[in-house]
Design an enzyme around this catalytic site. Sequence first.
Site, PDB file in Angstrom:
ATOM      1  N   ASP A  67     -13.245  22.055  77.770  1.00 55.90           N
ATOM      2  CA  ASP A  67     -12.688  20.715  77.674  1.00 55.90           C
ATOM      3  C   ASP A  67     -11.842  20.403  78.906  1.00 55.90           C
ATOM      4  O   ASP A  67     -11.620  21.264  79.751  1.00 55.90           O
ATOM      5  CB  ASP A  67     -11.852  20.547  76.402  1.00 55.90           C
ATOM      6  CG  ASP A  67     -10.765  21.616  76.247  1.00 55.90           C
ATOM      7  OD1 ASP A  67     -10.488  22.342  77.206  1.00 55.90           O
ATOM      8  OD2 ASP A  67     -10.184  21.723  75.151  1.00 55.90           O
ATOM      9  N   ASN A 136      -2.819  21.319  65.020  1.00 55.55           N
ATOM     10  CA  ASN A 136      -3.480  20.481  64.018  1.00 55.55           C
ATOM     11  C   ASN A 136      -4.876  20.989  63.672  1.00 55.55           C
ATOM     12  O   ASN A 136      -5.642  20.303  62.998  1.00 55.55           O
ATOM     13  CB  ASN A 136      -3.554  19.035  64.501  1.00 55.55           C
ATOM     14  CG  ASN A 136      -4.265  18.904  65.842  1.00 55.55           C
ATOM     15  OD1 ASN A 136      -4.784  19.878  66.380  1.00 55.55           O
ATOM     16  ND2 ASN A 136      -4.296  17.698  66.393  1.00 55.55           N
ATOM     17  N   HIS A 138      -7.240  21.631  65.910  1.00 50.83           N
ATOM     18  CA  HIS A 138      -8.301  21.231  66.843  1.00 50.83           C
ATOM     19  C   HIS A 138      -8.836  22.445  67.593  1.00 50.83           C
ATOM     20  O   HIS A 138      -8.138  23.430  67.792  1.00 50.83           O
ATOM     21  CB  HIS A 138      -7.833  20.122  67.792  1.00 50.83           C
ATOM     22  CG  HIS A 138      -6.966  20.545  68.928  1.00 50.83           C
ATOM     23  ND1 HIS A 138      -6.108  19.699  69.569  1.00 50.83           N
ATOM     24  CD2 HIS A 138      -6.811  21.730  69.600  1.00 50.83           C
ATOM     25  CE1 HIS A 138      -5.492  20.311  70.544  1.00 50.83           C
ATOM     26  NE2 HIS A 138      -5.895  21.551  70.578  1.00 50.83           N
ATOM     27  N   GLU A 143     -10.727  16.889  67.583  1.00 51.51           N
ATOM     28  CA  GLU A 143      -9.504  16.592  66.850  1.00 51.51           C
ATOM     29  C   GLU A 143      -9.787  16.422  65.357  1.00 51.51           C
ATOM     30  O   GLU A 143     -10.947  16.355  64.935  1.00 51.51           O
ATOM     31  CB  GLU A 143      -8.876  15.325  67.433  1.00 51.51           C
ATOM     32  CG  GLU A 143      -8.546  15.397  68.921  1.00 51.51           C
ATOM     33  CD  GLU A 143      -7.306  16.227  69.214  1.00 51.51           C
ATOM     34  OE1 GLU A 143      -6.692  16.765  68.287  1.00 51.51           O
ATOM     35  OE2 GLU A 143      -6.938  16.343  70.400  1.00 51.51           O
TER      36      GLU A 143
END
Length: 242
Positions: A67, A136, A138, A143
């Site tokens: 990413d 979270n 991810h 996400e």
Amino acid sequence: MEIIIKQDYDKMSKEAADFIVNYINNKPETLLCIAGGETPAGILKYLVEASNNKKVDFSKCKFVSLDEWVGLGRETRGSCKETLYNQFFDLIPITEEQICFFDGLASDLEKECKRVDKFISDNGNIDLIVLGIGMNGHIGFNEPNVPLDTYCHVVGLDPVTKDVSVKYFDKALDVKQGISLGMKTINEADTILLIANDLRKADIVKKTVEGEKMPEVPSSLLKDFPKLYFFLDEAAASKLTK
């Protein structure tokens, strides 16, 4: 899922690096993907050490980016490209032709996604992918509530991810989007290494391992992957009950 718990971050990193070295020694033409960020740094250190000591040969490997923050390039301290090149690619004897990395500064991000998709498919899909877990849940920039049928894609960043992003950069940056391998790309890999350390990751580790599979926690969607190895230090594993 096989869970490997080591005493501390350094021992966890060494164990994960040894796994990668053994994988590449068994398949020298491995297409390898390693996340940037803080958690993989120890693994990268041990991989460089193994290369220097002739315990692994990366000369036939290919490398693909996981990413990147949209709008950032290698010149930005804390970008994924800066991290991977400074901590790994520039320290091992490989050529630039072996690496396919997202360009966060590309003017056409959809074209950039297609470029990385093609590199992966031309090399027979990812063999080994090393993923950290966000606060979270991810993985990459997939996400919460990420679609499951995506290959490389551009995504809006979750507020938690944007809040955490400040630790990577040496100045305040208003990052709003990421470009990332998609869940479909990840699920077509041969082997996945998940890594997490520190007490602050204990809650998301518990949700990943013991919670239900749900798009709200992207890391939980991998729990039934056939070749999934979850490397943890004792602090990150401290809330597991199973």
